[in-house]
Scaffold this motif. Structure first.
Motif, PDB file in Angstrom:
ATOM      1  N   PRO A   1      -0.006   6.665  -4.718  1.00 55.08           N
ATOM      2  CA  PRO A   1       1.235   5.891  -4.564  1.00 55.08           C
ATOM      3  C   PRO A   1       2.476   6.788  -4.571  1.00 55.08           C
ATOM      4  CG  PRO A   1       0.467   5.758  -6.823  1.00 55.08           C
ATOM      5  CD  PRO A   1      -0.574   6.543  -6.075  1.00 55.08           C
ATOM      6  N   TYR A   2       3.420   6.435  -3.724  1.00 54.34           N
ATOM      7  CA  TYR A   2       4.715   7.116  -3.680  1.00 54.34           C
ATOM      8  C   TYR A   2       5.807   6.091  -3.950  1.00 54.34           C
ATOM      9  CZ  TYR A   2       2.708  11.329  -1.543  1.00 54.34           C
ATOM     10  OH  TYR A   2       1.990  12.489  -1.305  1.00 54.34           O
ATOM     11  N   GLN A   3       6.973   6.569  -4.282  1.00 53.43           N
ATOM     12  CA  GLN A   3       8.108   5.679  -4.490  1.00 53.43           C
ATOM     13  C   GLN A   3       9.305   6.158  -3.676  1.00 53.43           C
ATOM     14  OE1 GLN A   3       8.618   5.793  -8.719  1.00 53.43           O
ATOM     15  NE2 GLN A   3       9.631   7.796  -8.736  1.00 53.43           N
TER      16      GLN A   3
ATOM     17  N   ALA B   1       1.681   5.523 -11.931  1.00 55.38           N
ATOM     18  CA  ALA B   1       0.615   5.276 -10.961  1.00 55.38           C
ATOM     19  C   ALA B   1      -0.494   4.430 -11.569  1.00 55.38           C
ATOM     20  CB  ALA B   1       0.058   6.603 -10.440  1.00 55.38           C
ATOM     21  N   ALA B   2      -0.825   4.709 -12.821  1.00 57.87           N
ATOM     22  CA  ALA B   2      -1.877   3.935 -13.487  1.00 57.87           C
ATOM     23  C   ALA B   2      -1.455   2.480 -13.649  1.00 57.87           C
ATOM     24  CB  ALA B   2      -2.193   4.552 -14.850  1.00 57.87           C
ATOM     25  N   ALA B   3      -0.189   2.269 -14.007  1.00 55.56           N
ATOM     26  CA  ALA B   3       0.300   0.899 -14.180  1.00 55.56           C
ATOM     27  C   ALA B   3       0.337   0.155 -12.845  1.00 55.56           C
ATOM     28  CB  ALA B   3       1.684   0.925 -14.816  1.00 55.56           C
ATOM     29  N   SER B   4       0.793   0.836 -11.802  1.00 56.19           N
ATOM     30  CA  SER B   4       0.865   0.173 -10.502  1.00 56.19           C
ATOM     31  C   SER B   4      -0.528  -0.105  -9.957  1.00 56.19           C
ATOM     32  CB  SER B   4       1.661   1.034  -9.511  1.00 56.19           C
ATOM     33  OG  SER B   4       1.010   2.258  -9.262  1.00 56.19           O
ATOM     34  N   ARG B   5      -1.483   0.755 -10.288  1.00 50.72           N
ATOM     35  CA  ARG B   5      -2.860   0.508  -9.843  1.00 50.72           C
ATOM     36  C   ARG B   5      -3.412  -0.754 -10.496  1.00 50.72           C
ATOM     37  NH1 ARG B   5      -7.016   4.221  -7.867  1.00 50.72           N
ATOM     38  NH2 ARG B   5      -9.038   3.199  -8.009  1.00 50.72           N
ATOM     39  N   GLU B   6      -3.109  -0.949 -11.771  1.00 49.89           N
ATOM     40  CA  GLU B   6      -3.568  -2.155 -12.468  1.00 49.89           C
ATOM     41  C   GLU B   6      -2.909  -3.405 -11.870  1.00 49.89           C
ATOM     42  OE1 GLU B   6      -2.846  -1.756 -16.590  1.00 49.89           O
ATOM     43  OE2 GLU B   6      -4.211  -0.053 -16.876  1.00 49.89           O
ATOM     44  N   THR B   7      -1.618  -3.305 -11.581  1.00 50.69           N
ATOM     45  CA  THR B   7      -0.919  -4.430 -10.968  1.00 50.69           C
ATOM     46  C   THR B   7      -1.518  -4.767  -9.611  1.00 50.69           C
ATOM     47  OG1 THR B   7       1.124  -3.776 -12.087  1.00 50.69           O
ATOM     48  CG2 THR B   7       1.324  -5.291 -10.218  1.00 50.69           C
ATOM     49  N   LEU B   8      -1.781  -3.724  -8.836  1.00 52.80           N
ATOM     50  CA  LEU B   8      -2.359  -3.922  -7.514  1.00 52.80           C
ATOM     51  C   LEU B   8      -3.742  -4.558  -7.613  1.00 52.80           C
ATOM     52  CD1 LEU B   8      -1.508  -3.287  -4.579  1.00 52.80           C
ATOM     53  CD2 LEU B   8      -2.904  -1.226  -4.727  1.00 52.80           C
ATOM     54  N   ALA B   9      -4.531  -4.111  -8.585  1.00 52.86           N
ATOM     55  CA  ALA B   9      -5.877  -4.658  -8.767  1.00 52.86           C
ATOM     56  C   ALA B   9      -5.830  -6.145  -9.086  1.00 52.86           C
ATOM     57  CB  ALA B   9      -6.601  -3.896  -9.872  1.00 52.86           C
ATOM     58  N   GLU B  10      -4.845  -6.562  -9.878  1.00 51.31           N
ATOM     59  CA  GLU B  10      -4.710  -7.973 -10.212  1.00 51.31           C
ATOM     60  C   GLU B  10      -4.335  -8.802  -8.979  1.00 51.31           C
ATOM     61  OE1 GLU B  10      -5.164  -9.809 -12.992  1.00 51.31           O
ATOM     62  OE2 GLU B  10      -6.100  -8.043 -13.887  1.00 51.31           O
ATOM     63  N   LEU B  11      -3.492  -8.214  -8.127  1.00 49.49           N
ATOM     64  CA  LEU B  11      -2.990  -8.962  -6.975  1.00 49.49           C
ATOM     65  C   LEU B  11      -4.031  -9.164  -5.887  1.00 49.49           C
ATOM     66  CD1 LEU B  11       0.553  -7.358  -6.676  1.00 49.49           C
ATOM     67  CD2 LEU B  11       0.028  -9.685  -7.377  1.00 49.49           C
ATOM     68  N   VAL B  12      -4.996  -8.252  -5.790  1.00 51.43           N
ATOM     69  CA  VAL B  12      -5.969  -8.347  -4.704  1.00 51.43           C
ATOM     70  C   VAL B  12      -7.312  -8.915  -5.151  1.00 51.43           C
ATOM     71  CG1 VAL B  12      -4.891  -6.454  -3.456  1.00 51.43           C
ATOM     72  CG2 VAL B  12      -6.785  -5.966  -5.008  1.00 51.43           C
ATOM     73  N   LYS B  13      -7.410  -9.382  -6.393  1.00 53.14           N
ATOM     74  CA  LYS B  13      -8.671  -9.976  -6.835  1.00 53.14           C
ATOM     75  C   LYS B  13      -9.039 -11.137  -5.935  1.00 53.14           C
ATOM     76  CE  LYS B  13      -8.801  -8.843 -11.776  1.00 53.14           C
ATOM     77  NZ  LYS B  13      -8.735  -9.404 -13.139  1.00 53.14           N
TER      78      LYS B  13
ATOM     79  N   PRO C   1       9.317   9.795   5.019  1.00 57.04           N
ATOM     80  CA  PRO C   1       8.503  10.980   4.714  1.00 57.04           C
ATOM     81  C   PRO C   1       9.321  12.157   4.196  1.00 57.04           C
ATOM     82  CG  PRO C   1       8.751  10.717   7.086  1.00 57.04           C
ATOM     83  CD  PRO C   1       9.334   9.489   6.463  1.00 57.04           C
ATOM     84  N   SER C   2      10.631  12.119   4.407  1.00 58.37           N
ATOM     85  CA  SER C   2      11.461  13.257   3.989  1.00 58.37           C
ATOM     86  C   SER C   2      11.799  13.248   2.511  1.00 58.37           C
ATOM     87  CB  SER C   2      12.761  13.283   4.805  1.00 58.37           C
ATOM     88  OG  SER C   2      12.505  13.396   6.179  1.00 58.37           O
ATOM     89  N   CYS C   3      11.811  12.057   1.898  1.00 56.83           N
ATOM     90  CA  CYS C   3      12.289  12.010   0.508  1.00 56.83           C
ATOM     91  C   CYS C   3      11.352  11.294  -0.460  1.00 56.83           C
ATOM     92  CB  CYS C   3      13.667  11.345   0.458  1.00 56.83           C
ATOM     93  SG  CYS C   3      13.675   9.600   0.959  1.00 56.83           S
ATOM     94  N   ARG C   4      10.260  10.692   0.009  1.00 58.90           N
ATOM     95  CA  ARG C   4       9.367   9.982  -0.910  1.00 58.90           C
ATOM     96  C   ARG C   4       8.793  10.957  -1.939  1.00 58.90           C
ATOM     97  NH1 ARG C   4       3.543   9.089   2.160  1.00 58.90           N
ATOM     98  NH2 ARG C   4       3.151  11.306   2.532  1.00 58.90           N
ATOM     99  N   ILE C   5       8.531  10.479  -3.137  1.00 58.81           N
ATOM    100  CA  ILE C   5       7.958  11.336  -4.176  1.00 58.81           C
ATOM    101  C   ILE C   5       6.745  10.634  -4.789  1.00 58.81           C
ATOM    102  CG2 ILE C   5      10.129  12.506  -4.720  1.00 58.81           C
ATOM    103  CD1 ILE C   5      10.361  10.652  -7.171  1.00 58.81           C
ATOM    104  N   ARG C   6       5.816  11.439  -5.264  1.00 59.56           N
ATOM    105  CA  ARG C   6       4.620  10.880  -5.897  1.00 59.56           C
ATOM    106  C   ARG C   6       4.980  10.242  -7.225  1.00 59.56           C
ATOM    107  NH1 ARG C   6      -0.485  13.098  -4.322  1.00 59.56           N
ATOM    108  NH2 ARG C   6      -1.342  11.911  -6.069  1.00 59.56           N
ATOM    109  N   GLU C   7       4.363   9.125  -7.519  1.00 60.29           N
ATOM    110  CA  GLU C   7       4.543   8.515  -8.836  1.00 60.29           C
ATOM    111  C   GLU C   7       3.853   9.361  -9.893  1.00 60.29           C
ATOM    112  OE1 GLU C   7       3.127   4.540  -8.803  1.00 60.29           O
ATOM    113  OE2 GLU C   7       4.779   3.774  -7.568  1.00 60.29           O
ATOM    114  N   ASP C   8       4.441   9.408 -11.090  1.00 64.69           N
ATOM    115  CA  ASP C   8       3.794  10.155 -12.161  1.00 64.69           C
ATOM    116  C   ASP C   8       2.532   9.413 -12.602  1.00 64.69           C
ATOM    117  OD1 ASP C   8       4.474   8.188 -14.274  1.00 64.69           O
ATOM    118  OD2 ASP C   8       6.515   8.885 -13.934  1.00 64.69           O
ATOM    119  N   GLU C   9       1.718  10.071 -13.397  1.00 66.53           N
ATOM    120  CA  GLU C   9       0.401   9.515 -13.751  1.00 66.53           C
ATOM    121  C   GLU C   9       0.508   8.172 -14.454  1.00 66.53           C
ATOM    122  OE1 GLU C   9      -2.002  12.271 -15.857  1.00 66.53           O
ATOM    123  OE2 GLU C   9      -1.913  13.827 -14.315  1.00 66.53           O
ATOM    124  N   ALA C  10       1.467   8.052 -15.372  1.00 67.62           N
ATOM    125  CA  ALA C  10       1.595   6.798 -16.125  1.00 67.62           C
ATOM    126  C   ALA C  10       2.020   5.654 -15.205  1.00 67.62           C
ATOM    127  CB  ALA C  10       2.611   6.976 -17.255  1.00 67.62           C
TER     128      ALA C  10
END
Length: 605
Positions: free
Chosen positions: A523-525, A501-513, A490-499
């Protein structure tokens, strides 16, 4: 950890020891604090008489940074001083310091006198941490003695003082332990141990090996280690800690010292010190140093030895006493699964299975659940191999194969002990499975574990063992599959930028179909900081897949006992696959997609 310093005002290297008045003046010049804050600090510090380092003295005051009102703590002030002096800031990570080499650079008295500490020793360079960046008259002497160049870094005065004492004390203890025996001295140590046992007093308690063992435990507790590995190698012994599921090398030492340490730990664990040809198990209960002897401060360690090619290996598993009092949300249960799990554990009789590979947190989940159920009105009894942690609220029995006391025999004996709730460490064979079924049929609530990949596989595993479907339907209430996943620091995680985050959301959507990712997605990194030792992760949490045995599910067990059929019915009844549980934690910003993929099976199994 090192950070590059910003361009700083040029100051003479021989300016001398720091003075708190000069530091306040420089803070004001650099715009770190306001004029009013500087005046307030001078008024408070002038009236105090303290022998503390000037940075510590100013940190106690609690100055507010002019730009954002942030309180200037010791680390923030140290980072500012590093920039001001034109040096790099360095946060000392004891896991990354080779203590033996550090102690060879200078003596403990020399380090304490000049308030410096070597932290890295290379072929041509020595990195030395200091909290007095303008005192450098000692540098030529060290360079002459070591024949290496000295590179200065700035570290917190508290860390320099603490680790100077710890590192040199450890190095001294290892040297003393080496002098105790060398290669031939290990026999002397064993003779000393035997003499101590016969006299009921260990002379070895005054030797360096005792200090090394004490340091090892304290160090492991401080670093939040779950396991300590003492591993013999051809040339040297290696100590490693498992922290958040990952092994970290800690120290290397002569094999004579490693053997002496293992012998002492075996003695404390009531194990056979002389026997090194066969595996042994033991346990030690100790107290966190410097805290007290109340029960909350006690730490259980389970010991296991194993003969290897280069000697005896010892692993100590550390059990946190707080693990048994965690609530379900602290374990990582989502509200949906927590309610269903609570419902299962309140049933009067039946079998509840917890599955997953070794190290997936099954024991923690069972102990936490049993602790909640173990009231004065019920008799909770367990059969374990080995007993993971002593719990006063349970009646715990240790499996002893050499006495023909296995899980099945232990469970058969428990049936005559008027139990209400029974926990069986593991179902390994048909006899144990049949006894668990018999216990459930006669009105007992039985908790046990299996090693399967997911929840539906546990039902198939029972059938493979030879339990008929009608008995599975009559006794099994549900199956909980679980994994442990590292959580973001929690001390150093940072938010993913919009681009990203959008790509990781698509990847996640494919994995949980065929499931869909809906709701907020944050999402954070990982980044890496001092708190997480630059890994980006700190701590672990559970991912859960809870299968409940409904009437519809029983019908599938009777007529279509196939994995895919059972999985589909489980999902219809409310089961959420492990990877879907991980996806929810990714969406909440608690972990990363890579971590979830590494520890969970695909949605389809």
């Amino acid at each position: 950890m090192k950070t590059s310093a910003k361009p700083a005002p040029l100051l003479p290297a021989d300016i001398g020891p720091l003075d708190w008045r000069s530091l306040v003046k420089w803070l004001r010049e650099d715009g770190v604090i306001s004029a009013d804050e500087a005046a307030r600090t001078v008024a408070r510090c002038a009236s105090a008489h303290s022998a503390q380092h000037p940075l510590q003295r100013l940190a106690v005051v609690g100055m507010a940074r002019e730009s954002d009102g942030h309180v200037l703590d010791i680390e923030t002030l140290t980072q500012w001083l590093a920039e001001r002096s034109g040096l790099a800031y360095f946060r000392i990570d004891p896991l990354k310091v080779e203590v033996g080499k550090v102690a060879d650079v200078m003596s403990a008295a020399y380090a304490e006198r000049h308030k410096v500490l070597p932290v890295q020793v290379g072929v041509a360079e020595v990195v030395v941490a200091t909290a007095e960046p303008f005192v450098r008259d000692w540098v030529p002497e060290v360079e002459r003695q070591t024949r290496k160049s000295v590179r200065l870094v700035v570290a917190s005065p508290m860390d320099v003082a603490r680790y100077t004492a710890e590192f040199f004390s450890l190095a001294r203890s290892v040297r003393n332990a080496s002098k105790l025996g060398g290669q031939a001295g290990f026999g002397s140590f064993e003779q000393l141990v035997e003499l101590g046992k016969s006299n009921k007093q260990l002379d070895a308690n005054d030797q360096g090996v005792v200090q090394v063992v004490d340091w090892l435990w304290q160090y492991a507790f401080d670093q939040r280690a779950s396991d300590i590995h003492l591993e013999p190698r051809r040339e040297q012994g290696v100590i490693r800690f498992r922290i958040d599921g990952v092994l970290h090398p800690v120290y290397q030492m002569p094999m004579s010292v490693m053997n002496a340490m293992i012998a002492r730990i075996k003695l404390l664990g009531r194990m056979d010190v002389v026997e090194k040809r066969r595996p042994q198990d033991g346990r030690i209960k100790t107290v966190r140093p410097g805290i007290g002897a109340t029960r909350g401060d006690e730490v259980e360690m389970r010991l296991s030895t194993l003969p290897t090619a280069f000697g005896e290996k010892l692993v100590m598993r550390i059990f946190d006493p707080e693990a048994t009092v965690k609530d379900l949300s602290a374990l990582g249960f989502a509200p949906h699964d927590a309610l269903r799990w609570e419902g299962l554990t309140k049933r009067p009789h039946g079998i509840i299975l917890v599955t997953g590979p070794t190290g997936s947190g099954k024991t923690t989940t069972l102990y936490a659940t049993l602790k909640r159920l173990a009231t004065e009105e019920v008799n909770v009894s367990t059969v374990e191999d080995p007993i993971e942690m002593i719990e006063p609220a349970f009646n715990q029995t240790q499996v002893q194969p050499h006495l023909d006391l296995d899980f099945a025999q232990g469970l058969r004996a428990l049936m005559r002990q008027d139990p209400d709730i029974i926990m069986v460490g593991e179902v390994r064979d048909l006899n144990t499975a049949e006894m668990a079924v018999q216990a459930a049929l006669t009105g007992h609530l039985v908790f046990t574990t299996l090693h399967t990949n997911d929840a539906p596989s546990a039902i198939m595993r029972l059938m493979e063992l030879g339990i008929p479907p009608y008995l599975i339907n009559a006794t099994v209430l549900g199956v909980l599959a679980q994994r442990l996943v590292r959580t973001l620091c929690p001390s150093c995680r940072i938010r993913e930028d919009e681009a990203t985050a959008a790509a990781s959301r698509e990847t996640l959507a494919e994995l949980v179909k065929p499931w869909q990712v809906s709701g907020k997605y944050r999402p954070y990194q990982p980044v890496g900081c001092v708190d997480c030792r630059m890994t980006g992760y700190r701590g672990r949490m559970g991912l859960y897949e809870l299968l409940t045995v409904t009437e519809a599910f029983k019908d599938k067990v009777n007529h279509e006992p196939k994995m895919e059929t059972l999985r589909r019915q489980g999902v219809t009844d409310g089961m959420r696959p492990l990877r879907l549980a991980g996806a929810a934690r990714v969406a909440e910003g608690l972990t990363t997609l890579d971590e979830v993929l590494a520890c969970t099976p695909p949605v389809g199994g």
